[in-house]
Design a protein around this motif. Structure first.
Motif, PDB file in Angstrom:
ATOM      1  N   ILE A   1       0.826  -1.208   0.000  1.00  0.00           N
ATOM      2  CA  ILE A   1       0.000   0.000   0.000  1.00  0.00           C
ATOM      3  C   ILE A   1       0.862   1.260   0.000  1.00  0.00           C
ATOM      4  O   ILE A   1       1.687   1.459   0.880  1.00  0.00           O
ATOM      5  N   GLN A   2       0.641   2.101  -0.986  1.00  0.00           N
ATOM      6  CA  GLN A   2       1.240   3.434  -1.008  1.00  0.00           C
ATOM      7  C   GLN A   2       0.315   4.389  -0.271  1.00  0.00           C
ATOM      8  O   GLN A   2       0.751   5.191   0.543  1.00  0.00           O
ATOM      9  N   ASN A   3      -0.989   4.315  -0.580  1.00  0.00           N
ATOM     10  CA  ASN A   3      -1.973   5.173   0.082  1.00  0.00           C
ATOM     11  C   ASN A   3      -3.352   4.539  -0.041  1.00  0.00           C
ATOM     12  O   ASN A   3      -3.773   4.195  -1.140  1.00  0.00           O
ATOM     13  N   VAL A   4      -4.006   4.392   1.091  1.00  0.00           N
ATOM     14  CA  VAL A   4      -5.418   3.997   1.124  1.00  0.00           C
ATOM     15  C   VAL A   4      -6.137   5.063   1.915  1.00  0.00           C
ATOM     16  O   VAL A   4      -5.678   5.499   2.966  1.00  0.00           O
ATOM     17  N   GLN A   5      -7.275   5.481   1.387  1.00  0.00           N
ATOM     18  CA  GLN A   5      -8.121   6.438   2.091  1.00  0.00           C
ATOM     19  C   GLN A   5      -9.340   5.692   2.612  1.00  0.00           C
ATOM     20  O   GLN A   5      -9.969   4.937   1.875  1.00  0.00           O
ATOM     21  N   VAL A   6      -9.626   5.896   3.897  1.00  0.00           N
ATOM     22  CA  VAL A   6     -10.765   5.256   4.542  1.00  0.00           C
ATOM     23  C   VAL A   6     -11.611   6.345   5.181  1.00  0.00           C
ATOM     24  O   VAL A   6     -11.102   7.160   5.958  1.00  0.00           O
TER      25      VAL A   6
ATOM     26  N   MET B   1      -5.834   8.511   6.079  1.00  0.00           N
ATOM     27  CA  MET B   1      -4.998   7.905   5.049  1.00  0.00           C
ATOM     28  C   MET B   1      -4.018   6.938   5.699  1.00  0.00           C
ATOM     29  O   MET B   1      -3.587   7.154   6.844  1.00  0.00           O
ATOM     30  N   VAL B   2      -3.694   5.876   4.967  1.00  0.00           N
ATOM     31  CA  VAL B   2      -2.817   4.820   5.474  1.00  0.00           C
ATOM     32  C   VAL B   2      -1.755   4.523   4.431  1.00  0.00           C
ATOM     33  O   VAL B   2      -2.055   4.423   3.236  1.00  0.00           O
ATOM     34  N   SER B   3      -0.522   4.335   4.897  1.00  0.00           N
ATOM     35  CA  SER B   3       0.567   3.923   4.028  1.00  0.00           C
ATOM     36  C   SER B   3       1.396   2.873   4.744  1.00  0.00           C
ATOM     37  O   SER B   3       1.569   2.930   5.972  1.00  0.00           O
ATOM     38  N   GLN B   4       1.921   1.928   3.971  1.00  0.00           N
ATOM     39  CA  GLN B   4       2.862   0.953   4.522  1.00  0.00           C
ATOM     40  C   GLN B   4       4.112   1.710   4.968  1.00  0.00           C
ATOM     41  O   GLN B   4       4.636   2.534   4.226  1.00  0.00           O
ATOM     42  N   ALA B   5       4.563   1.448   6.187  1.00  0.00           N
ATOM     43  CA  ALA B   5       5.765   2.102   6.698  1.00  0.00           C
ATOM     44  C   ALA B   5       6.975   1.720   5.850  1.00  0.00           C
ATOM     45  O   ALA B   5       7.019   0.637   5.256  1.00  0.00           O
ATOM     46  N   THR B   6       7.931   2.635   5.786  1.00  0.00           N
ATOM     47  CA  THR B   6       9.181   2.419   5.056  1.00  0.00           C
ATOM     48  C   THR B   6      10.340   2.881   5.938  1.00  0.00           C
ATOM     49  O   THR B   6      10.121   3.444   7.022  1.00  0.00           O
ATOM     50  N   ALA B   7      11.555   2.691   5.475  1.00  0.00           N
ATOM     51  CA  ALA B   7      12.717   3.175   6.225  1.00  0.00           C
ATOM     52  C   ALA B   7      12.665   4.695   6.378  1.00  0.00           C
ATOM     53  O   ALA B   7      13.003   5.239   7.427  1.00  0.00           O
ATOM     54  N   ARG B   8      12.215   5.372   5.326  1.00  0.00           N
ATOM     55  CA  ARG B   8      12.132   6.829   5.384  1.00  0.00           C
ATOM     56  C   ARG B   8      10.982   7.300   6.274  1.00  0.00           C
ATOM     57  O   ARG B   8      11.085   8.331   6.942  1.00  0.00           O
ATOM     58  N   TYR B   9       9.868   6.579   6.248  1.00  0.00           N
ATOM     59  CA  TYR B   9       8.691   6.916   7.050  1.00  0.00           C
ATOM     60  C   TYR B   9       8.322   5.703   7.896  1.00  0.00           C
ATOM     61  O   TYR B   9       7.452   4.911   7.525  1.00  0.00           O
ATOM     62  N   PRO B  10       8.995   5.530   9.041  1.00  0.00           N
ATOM     63  CA  PRO B  10       8.757   4.344   9.861  1.00  0.00           C
ATOM     64  C   PRO B  10       7.381   4.366  10.538  1.00  0.00           C
ATOM     65  O   PRO B  10       6.743   5.412  10.644  1.00  0.00           O
ATOM     66  N   ALA B  11       6.976   3.202  10.985  1.00  0.00           N
ATOM     67  CA  ALA B  11       5.699   3.079  11.691  1.00  0.00           C
ATOM     68  C   ALA B  11       5.715   3.962  12.934  1.00  0.00           C
ATOM     69  O   ALA B  11       6.722   4.088  13.627  1.00  0.00           O
ATOM     70  N   MET B  12       4.572   4.586  13.188  1.00  0.00           N
ATOM     71  CA  MET B  12       4.423   5.417  14.383  1.00  0.00           C
ATOM     72  C   MET B  12       2.977   5.298  14.849  1.00  0.00           C
ATOM     73  O   MET B  12       2.078   5.065  14.055  1.00  0.00           O
ATOM     74  N   SER B  13       2.776   5.433  16.126  1.00  0.00           N
ATOM     75  CA  SER B  13       1.418   5.346  16.650  1.00  0.00           C
ATOM     76  C   SER B  13       1.012   6.690  17.242  1.00  0.00           C
ATOM     77  O   SER B  13       1.841   7.556  17.479  1.00  0.00           O
ATOM     78  N   ALA B  14      -0.288   6.828  17.468  1.00  0.00           N
ATOM     79  CA  ALA B  14      -0.834   8.073  18.014  1.00  0.00           C
ATOM     80  C   ALA B  14      -2.136   7.738  18.746  1.00  0.00           C
ATOM     81  O   ALA B  14      -2.530   6.580  18.839  1.00  0.00           O
TER      82      ALA B  14
END
Length: 131
Positions: free
Chosen positions: A45-50, A58-71
């Motif tokens: 997934i590059q971008n999914v809108q829900v 919006m949701v994207s699969q985490a990458t090295a440049r944009y790692p997973a983060m929670s909120a």
């Protein structure tokens, strides 16, 4: 200023591991509806809108440049008890049972499998918050 339908001035954007599973939770666990999907050449997934209620996330699969983060998110629903049960039935973990709060919300909390906290709230008075 033009905002696309379903979007607000601030739109949460999730970078998560296992993005497909997270999208399923947004749909099945929180009652969302997928409105748009773009995939990367490698099939993730590059971008999914829900859309959830009147908001889009919006949701994207985490990458090295944009790692997973929670909120943490405050989610208004019509029925906090039913929404809480739905989230729990789809893998969320209880943070706080639903109860009437002194500020006029019926609220509980869950944590999803990606570490996000959802404060599921039903406004039980028709008045603004007061200090």
């Amino acid at each position: 200023m033009y905002l696309p339908p379903g979007f607000n001035t601030i739109t949460p954007y999730f970078f998560v591991d296992r993005a497909e599973a997270f999208v399923r939770f947004l749909i099945d666990g929180l009652g969302g509806a997928e409105t748009c999907r773009t995939m990367r050449p490698n099939g993730v997934i590059q971008n999914v809108q829900v859309q959830i209620g009147n908001s889009t996330v919006m949701v994207s699969q985490a990458t090295a440049r944009y790692p997973a983060m929670s909120a943490a998110f405050y989610l208004y629903v019509a029925d906090a008890d039913a929404a809480m049960q739905r989230a729990l039935d789809h893998g969320a973990i209880l943070e706080m049972p639903v109860a009437d709060m002194p500020y006029g919300d019926r609220q509980g909390g869950v944590k999803d499998a990606h570490g996000n906290i959802w404060w599921i709230s039903q406004r039980i008075v028709e008045e603004p918050y007061r200090p």
